[in-house]
Scaffold this motif. Sequence first.
Motif, PDB file in Angstrom:
ATOM      1  N   GLU A   4     133.994 -62.410  22.252  1.00 17.53           N
ATOM      2  CA  GLU A   4     134.900 -62.851  23.315  1.00 17.53           C
ATOM      3  C   GLU A   4     136.358 -62.482  23.044  1.00 17.53           C
ATOM      4  O   GLU A   4     137.109 -62.168  23.979  1.00 17.53           O
ATOM      5  CB  GLU A   4     134.786 -64.361  23.497  1.00 17.53           C
ATOM      6  CG  GLU A   4     133.423 -64.805  24.024  1.00 17.53           C
ATOM      7  CD  GLU A   4     133.279 -66.317  24.073  1.00 17.53           C
ATOM      8  OE1 GLU A   4     134.154 -67.020  23.502  1.00 17.53           O
ATOM      9  OE2 GLU A   4     132.303 -66.802  24.672  1.00 17.53           O
ATOM     10  N   LYS A   5     136.775 -62.507  21.778  1.00 12.17           N
ATOM     11  CA  LYS A   5     138.197 -62.327  21.450  1.00 12.17           C
ATOM     12  C   LYS A   5     138.494 -61.020  20.728  1.00 12.17           C
ATOM     13  O   LYS A   5     139.547 -60.419  20.938  1.00 12.17           O
ATOM     14  CB  LYS A   5     138.680 -63.495  20.582  1.00 12.17           C
ATOM     15  CG  LYS A   5     138.493 -64.865  21.199  1.00 12.17           C
ATOM     16  CD  LYS A   5     139.364 -65.068  22.422  1.00 12.17           C
ATOM     17  CE  LYS A   5     139.226 -66.504  22.930  1.00 12.17           C
ATOM     18  NZ  LYS A   5     140.058 -66.723  24.145  1.00 12.17           N
ATOM     19  N   PHE A  51     132.653 -65.664  18.924  1.00 10.25           N
ATOM     20  CA  PHE A  51     134.112 -65.560  18.955  1.00 10.25           C
ATOM     21  C   PHE A  51     134.553 -64.100  18.940  1.00 10.25           C
ATOM     22  O   PHE A  51     135.426 -63.689  19.714  1.00 10.25           O
ATOM     23  CB  PHE A  51     134.720 -66.303  17.758  1.00 10.25           C
ATOM     24  CG  PHE A  51     136.200 -66.108  17.612  1.00 10.25           C
ATOM     25  CD1 PHE A  51     137.089 -66.927  18.285  1.00 10.25           C
ATOM     26  CD2 PHE A  51     136.712 -65.083  16.824  1.00 10.25           C
ATOM     27  CE1 PHE A  51     138.469 -66.739  18.169  1.00 10.25           C
ATOM     28  CE2 PHE A  51     138.075 -64.882  16.704  1.00 10.25           C
ATOM     29  CZ  PHE A  51     138.951 -65.710  17.382  1.00 10.25           C
ATOM     30  N   CYS A  99     146.674 -69.779  13.839  1.00  8.14           N
ATOM     31  CA  CYS A  99     146.058 -68.536  14.299  1.00  8.14           C
ATOM     32  C   CYS A  99     147.129 -67.473  14.579  1.00  8.14           C
ATOM     33  O   CYS A  99     148.094 -67.721  15.310  1.00  8.14           O
ATOM     34  CB  CYS A  99     145.247 -68.797  15.566  1.00  8.14           C
ATOM     35  SG  CYS A  99     144.388 -67.341  16.194  1.00  8.14           S
ATOM     36  N   CYS A 147     141.193 -69.083  13.642  1.00  9.24           N
ATOM     37  CA  CYS A 147     141.185 -69.002  15.099  1.00  9.24           C
ATOM     38  C   CYS A 147     139.890 -69.443  15.777  1.00  9.24           C
ATOM     39  O   CYS A 147     139.897 -69.742  16.978  1.00  9.24           O
ATOM     40  CB  CYS A 147     141.504 -67.567  15.538  1.00  9.24           C
ATOM     41  SG  CYS A 147     143.027 -66.881  14.854  1.00  9.24           S
ATOM     42  N   ASP A 148     138.776 -69.447  15.075  1.00  8.42           N
ATOM     43  CA  ASP A 148     137.490 -69.783  15.682  1.00  8.42           C
ATOM     44  C   ASP A 148     137.364 -71.298  15.784  1.00  8.42           C
ATOM     45  O   ASP A 148     136.986 -71.975  14.829  1.00  8.42           O
ATOM     46  CB  ASP A 148     136.351 -69.196  14.841  1.00  8.42           C
ATOM     47  CG  ASP A 148     134.976 -69.528  15.389  1.00  8.42           C
ATOM     48  OD1 ASP A 148     134.890 -70.195  16.443  1.00  8.42           O
ATOM     49  OD2 ASP A 148     133.977 -69.129  14.764  1.00  8.42           O
ATOM     50  N   PHE A 166     146.130 -64.161  15.533  1.00  7.05           N
ATOM     51  CA  PHE A 166     145.393 -63.050  16.136  1.00  7.05           C
ATOM     52  C   PHE A 166     146.235 -62.333  17.191  1.00  7.05           C
ATOM     53  O   PHE A 166     146.897 -62.960  18.010  1.00  7.05           O
ATOM     54  CB  PHE A 166     144.105 -63.572  16.780  1.00  7.05           C
ATOM     55  CG  PHE A 166     143.365 -62.537  17.573  1.00  7.05           C
ATOM     56  CD1 PHE A 166     142.722 -61.490  16.934  1.00  7.05           C
ATOM     57  CD2 PHE A 166     143.328 -62.601  18.960  1.00  7.05           C
ATOM     58  CE1 PHE A 166     142.037 -60.523  17.662  1.00  7.05           C
ATOM     59  CE2 PHE A 166     142.640 -61.647  19.696  1.00  7.05           C
ATOM     60  CZ  PHE A 166     142.002 -60.604  19.048  1.00  7.05           C
ATOM     61  N   HIS A 200     145.615 -59.363  20.004  1.00  2.62           N
ATOM     62  CA  HIS A 200     144.572 -58.573  20.654  1.00  2.62           C
ATOM     63  C   HIS A 200     144.835 -57.069  20.546  1.00  2.62           C
ATOM     64  O   HIS A 200     143.900 -56.276  20.360  1.00  2.62           O
ATOM     65  CB  HIS A 200     144.440 -58.972  22.120  1.00  2.62           C
ATOM     66  CG  HIS A 200     143.347 -58.243  22.835  1.00  2.62           C
ATOM     67  ND1 HIS A 200     142.008 -58.517  22.634  1.00  2.62           N
ATOM     68  CD2 HIS A 200     143.395 -57.205  23.725  1.00  2.62           C
ATOM     69  CE1 HIS A 200     141.286 -57.697  23.375  1.00  2.62           C
ATOM     70  NE2 HIS A 200     142.098 -56.904  24.042  1.00  2.62           N
ATOM     71  N   GLU A 238     141.004 -64.446  10.031  1.00  2.06           N
ATOM     72  CA  GLU A 238     141.118 -64.670  11.473  1.00  2.06           C
ATOM     73  C   GLU A 238     140.089 -65.690  11.953  1.00  2.06           C
ATOM     74  O   GLU A 238     140.414 -66.586  12.752  1.00  2.06           O
ATOM     75  CB  GLU A 238     140.933 -63.356  12.235  1.00  2.06           C
ATOM     76  CG  GLU A 238     141.002 -63.528  13.746  1.00  2.06           C
ATOM     77  CD  GLU A 238     140.557 -62.301  14.499  1.00  2.06           C
ATOM     78  OE1 GLU A 238     139.938 -62.469  15.568  1.00  2.06           O
ATOM     79  OE2 GLU A 238     140.806 -61.172  14.030  1.00  2.06           O
TER      80      GLU A 238
END
Length: 324
Positions: free
Chosen positions: A191-192, A188, A209, A170-171, A211, A213, A166
């Motif tokens: 925050e995510k 990251f 990405c 995604c970062d 990801f 949530h 991830e």
Amino acid sequence: MHKANILALLTSLLAGALAAQLLDSEWQAWKTKFDKKYMTAEEEVLRRERWESTLKIVMEHNKLADQGKKSYWMGINHFADRTLSELRAMSCLRVPTIREKSASKFQSASSKVLPAYVDWRDEKCVTDVKNQGDYCGSCWAFAAVGALESRYCIKTGELMEMSEQELVDCDSEDHGCCGGFPYSAYKFIFEKGIMASSHYTYKGRAAGCRFKHKKAVPLNITKFYQMSGEENMAAAVASDGPVTVGFAVSFSFFFYSEGIYDDECADYPNHAIILVGYGSEDHEDYWLIKNSWGPHWGNEGYAKVKRNANVCAISDMGAAIDLQ
């Protein structure tokens, strides 16, 4: 030619033939152990030359270690057929930005008495050694995630593997397989969020990405921070759990096997590892580090590095994340 000379020559030739046969056998056994396959005969010749050169270096070093002139031993592992330029290309720690350098840093209470020995493996709060792979400079993600996994276990009692992939995908503040900085990885995650590795598995290459949530691990992060100085790091490891650090890896560290490493270093930190404990051995202080080069490296993926000497700039780029 005198008979004695002929006998000596024959003995020498026989010894050479036996040595060559033994070397051939060792080469085949090494290839089998590490599942090494080469595309062409020419490539195998070049790789074997590199392997023999590494073997010679390792054997000469270990003679000195056996004599007490070196504090650690080396071994022939899965890197033994790599060229020096290939090993250097594995650098995976990016230089922090000015903003990141100026971020707040953890400072320990100097009066606190620390335990003489810490090893978070004893508490069953260190995940298995992982392997970032040959072609992905993702040590920053493995270090950040590995320390987080341990601190999550310390707080919750659950040892869960989380997703390095991830972060690679995604970062956006870091550079995936081209390097990153654990502190920004924690930013990251703060925050995510981060998913379990079972929901976002590691591929060893960057991809789009994915990801989600709703599948993120429930974390209650109170802060993330940088630190420098080995006293601060020891205080953080002892009280809160493992931390990530930068390390200036040079050739010899790739072939570390056992003992306390205190040898050559690169000019600057180029790799990220995890401090999972510390202690002393034969009156020598050491860090216990967890690496991301698989269990065939070092002592089943771990190493001891001399402590309180800033070996390979180990005290310069620490980072950690706190959970409630």
